[in-house]
Design a protein around this motif. Structure first.
Motif, PDB file in Angstrom:
ATOM      1  N   GLY A   1     -15.129   4.171   4.087  1.00 41.41           N
ATOM      2  CA  GLY A   1     -15.318   2.675   3.650  1.00 41.41           C
ATOM      3  C   GLY A   1     -14.240   2.605   2.177  1.00 41.41           C
ATOM      4  O   GLY A   1     -13.759   3.348   1.704  1.00 41.41           O
ATOM      5  N   GLU A   2     -13.975   1.288   2.011  1.00 42.20           N
ATOM      6  CA  GLU A   2     -13.174   0.821   0.897  1.00 42.20           C
ATOM      7  C   GLU A   2     -14.054  -0.048  -0.130  1.00 42.20           C
ATOM      8  O   GLU A   2     -14.186  -1.060   0.145  1.00 42.20           O
TER       9      GLU A   2
ATOM     10  N   GLY B   1     -10.223   6.576   7.116  1.00 48.17           N
ATOM     11  CA  GLY B   1     -11.249   6.279   7.829  1.00 48.17           C
ATOM     12  C   GLY B   1     -12.472   6.197   7.139  1.00 48.17           C
ATOM     13  O   GLY B   1     -13.611   5.925   7.700  1.00 48.17           O
TER      14      GLY B   1
ATOM     15  N   ALA C   1      -8.818   4.520   3.385  1.00 44.33           N
ATOM     16  CA  ALA C   1      -8.561   3.580   4.473  1.00 44.33           C
ATOM     17  C   ALA C   1      -7.998   4.682   5.481  1.00 44.33           C
ATOM     18  O   ALA C   1      -8.203   4.655   6.920  1.00 44.33           O
TER      19      ALA C   1
ATOM     20  N   ASN D   1      -7.857   3.369  -2.441  1.00 40.66           N
ATOM     21  CA  ASN D   1      -8.373   2.829  -0.981  1.00 40.66           C
ATOM     22  C   ASN D   1      -7.431   2.870   0.135  1.00 40.66           C
ATOM     23  O   ASN D   1      -7.876   2.878   1.200  1.00 40.66           O
ATOM     24  N   THR D   2      -6.046   3.075  -0.489  1.00 42.02           N
ATOM     25  CA  THR D   2      -5.105   3.487   0.814  1.00 42.02           C
ATOM     26  C   THR D   2      -5.372   4.741   1.436  1.00 42.02           C
ATOM     27  O   THR D   2      -5.590   4.817   2.746  1.00 42.02           O
TER      28      THR D   2
ATOM     29  N   ARG E   1       0.879  -1.008   0.056  1.00 36.70           N
ATOM     30  CA  ARG E   1       0.009   0.127  -0.112  1.00 36.70           C
ATOM     31  C   ARG E   1       0.783   1.449   0.096  1.00 36.70           C
ATOM     32  O   ARG E   1       0.424   2.367   0.174  1.00 36.70           O
TER      33      ARG E   1
END
Lengths: 301, 318
Positions: free
Chosen positions: B155-156, B153, B150, B146-147, A69
């Protein structure tokens, strides 16, 4: 009277005094608006810029890191670009794309010019019908006619698996190019072409010697559009060239590249950068022609 | 005095010369239109009534292909439904967002050239490259988006791997490539007469009222143009959903690979893909031609609408 004329043009309403509260409110509102607009623009800029940034950063990551990531590369693997460049086939795709885009563009613009000129200048029965058919052809999804076209090239001429079915049709005028050029040629005053005729020029000479030099910006825009259309085309190469990797273009090859490097996001992104780069470089050299062309399609209709 | 002017031999010769000249100039397109438009269109109609696998001789089957496509083909109706979704959501989003960016760019004072270039640039990215990039950016496991989601905080989503998110993901990609619309809107916004804004301001109109009652009426032909060309483009929507589905599902490119179209769960299937699937993967030429004709009718309905509304398209000069 004279005082009114000499008022500064920047002041929309004559302010009673420089530091009056009204003037201050107006200035504050202008400043706030400036800040709001530019914050919005910066937010939008992030949306448009970040995908490029992340693609590039991944392109220079190591293969292992690209599967994590991490957003920032630990080591800068510039060799990724060389690896992609040296992948078997990559240079062939490159050459094929240039052949398709270059050949197609020259043929399309060259064959569309006389047609556009006739549609813009000559009076003949059925001219409006012809124009309607040009627009219909322009709007026709290529998939509508692909089955018989494929059978024609593959069965009748046995040219499937080569670039010819992609290039040859452009020698017979391209609807979009005809439309765009005609729209532009309509804006050239008749006096120029009539003067040429009085000087004894035939229509063809008038087109070449008088109209083409005047239409250079439109021709440049059309050529660029066409070049990018071919460069970006995926459907055509998929239909005609997919059977023969030696005839793949960059657009088609890129997808199979991802397939062959299932987990190598870094190499896939490096390949993506290499496919995007020429388009962006050409754009910076030909920005004006581009924007003029887009405007011509949408507004001067 | 009442003699009807008889065309002299010279006049007739001149007319014939001018007709020949017109034909000569039009000849590339006359050939191109016949060979690459009229002939294949007629052939498509012909094949839609034939059973033909590309190898054995075609045979007449009447309306069987039509019945198959409308009743039994598993992809046709999902593809049409997706097209409807894309027309309603993607085209609307593109027009609204494109107009917003157009308004923004015409009102920016500082750095306008920089912002304009940056906003335009993604439009130039080759669709395959842009799509592969977006599948990477939005990939659920390690994708940068998505990193970031995330990290803050949120949703992904599974983006291109979730049937509920795949079309919104494509819409996001389409919004990124908004450059063409932005330029068209920008040009039309700059054409709105300044006096009308000044008059509205004198009448005390708010910024929203000025947009609603001055800007919108002035640019409404361009908005309509954008909507209809957007719908026509949606009829042709092919490369992005196909490449997204292939890359997201991990199918190896090239020929001969099995690929279930529309991954995930037929959610990215479009009508042109059904033509390709039937004609070039299942070798069912007749059924492919039926779908092609449906596509033709859809595209032409909107084209005719566009030509009607934009008479400028057709207006002869002078």
């Amino acid at each position: 009277m004279t005082t009114e004329l000499s008022l500064p043009r920047t002041a929309p309403t004559p302010a009673p005094g420089k530091n009056s509260s009204a003037a201050r409110t107006a200035r504050r509102r202008a400043a706030l608006e400036w800040i709001a607009l530019h914050s919005l623009a910066l937010a939008a800029a992030l949306f448009f810029l970040l995908p490029f940034v992340f693609v590039f950063l991944t392109a220079v990551m190591s293969g292992d890191q690209a599967l994590t990531r991490d957003l920032w590369p630990h080591t800068w693997e510039w060799g990724n670009f060389a690896d992609v460049w040296n992948t078997p086939g990559f240079l062939t795709w490159w050459r094929n794309t240039l052949l398709y885009a270059g050949g197609g563009t020259v043929l399309a613009v060259g064959s569309s010019l006389p047609v556009a000129y006739a549609l813009a200048r000559f009076r003949f029965r059925g001219r409006n019908v012809m124009m309607m058919l040009v627009i219909a052809a322009m709007m026709l999804p290529p998939q509508v006619i692909i089955v018989p076209m494929y059978l024609f090239w593959a069965k009748q001429l046995d040219l499937a698996g080569t670039l010819w079915p992609l290039i040859i049709p452009f020698a017979f005028g391209n609807a979009f190019t005809i439309f765009l050029l005609r729209q532009f040629l309509l804006t050239i005053p008749r006096e120029y072409t009539e003067a040429a005729r009085i000087d004894g020029c035939g229509e063809f000479r008038t087109l070449v010697k008088v109209v083409v030099p005047m239409a250079r910006p439109a021709i440049a825009a059309c050529a660029l559009f066409h070049f990018f259309y071919c460069w970006n085309d995926y459907f055509g190469p998929q239909i005609y060239a997919s059977e023969n990797p030696a005839a793949w273009t960059l657009s088609y090859g890129l997808e199979s590249f991802k397939g062959a490097h299932q987990t190598d996001w870094n190499l896939t992104m490096a390949a993506t950068v290499l496919v995007m780069a020429p388009v962006i470089i050409v754009f910076f050299f030909a920005q004006k022609a581009f924007v003029e062309g887009v405007t011509l399609t949408g507004v001067k209709g | 005095m009442t003699t009807v002017p008889v065309p002299s031999a010279a006049l007739r010769a001149r007319r014939r010369r001018s007709a020949l000249r017109t034909l000569g100039f039009l000849s590339p397109w006359l050939v191109g239109f016949s060979v690459f438009f009229a002939y294949p269109l007629i052939a498509t109609v012909y094949f839609s009534f034939m059973k033909y696998d590309g190898f054995t001789a075609p045979s007449w089957v009447g309306l069987k292909n039509w019945a198959y496509v409308f009743q039994d083909n598993p992809f046709f109706w999902p593809a049409l439904r997706n097209t409807l979704w894309l027309v309603l959501v993607m085209v609307t989003c593109r027009v609204v967002f494109g107009l917003g960016i157009g308004v923004l760019i015409t009102r920016i004072r500082t750095g306008a050239g920089f912002f304009r270039t940056l906003f335009y640039l993604p439009y130039l990215a080759p669709p395959v490259a842009a799509t592969v990039s977006f599948v990477f950016l939005l990939n659920p496991g390690t994708g940068p988006v998505n990193t970031i989601l995330a990290a803050i905080g949120l949703g992904e989503p599974d983006w291109f791997n979730d049937p509920g998110w795949s079309k919104p993901s494509l819409t996001l990609l389409a919004l990124w490539c908004i450059g063409d619309l932005m330029v068209i809107f920008m040009a039309s916004l700059l054409d709105v007469p300044k006096e009308q804004y000044e008059a509205a301001e004198l009448d005390g109109a708010s910024a929203w009222q000025r947009f609603r009652f001055v800007t919108l009426p002035n640019i409404s032909p361009i908005v309509l143009f954008a909507v209809i060309t957007g719908v026509i483009a949606t009829m042709q929507y092919y490369t992005e959903p196909l490449v997204a589905a292939k890359v997201a599902s991990g199918v190896i490119g090239g020929s001969g690979q099995h690929f279930e179209p529309g991954y995930p769960d037929k959610s990215t299937l479009t009508v042109p893909q059904v033509v390709y699937n039937l004609g070039f993967q299942r070798f069912d030429t007749g059924a492919a031609c039926v779908v092609a004709l449906v596509l033709f009718v859809l595209a032409m309905v909107f084209t005719v609408f566009l030509m009607r509304r934009r008479s400028g398209f057709m207006s002869p000069e002078d």
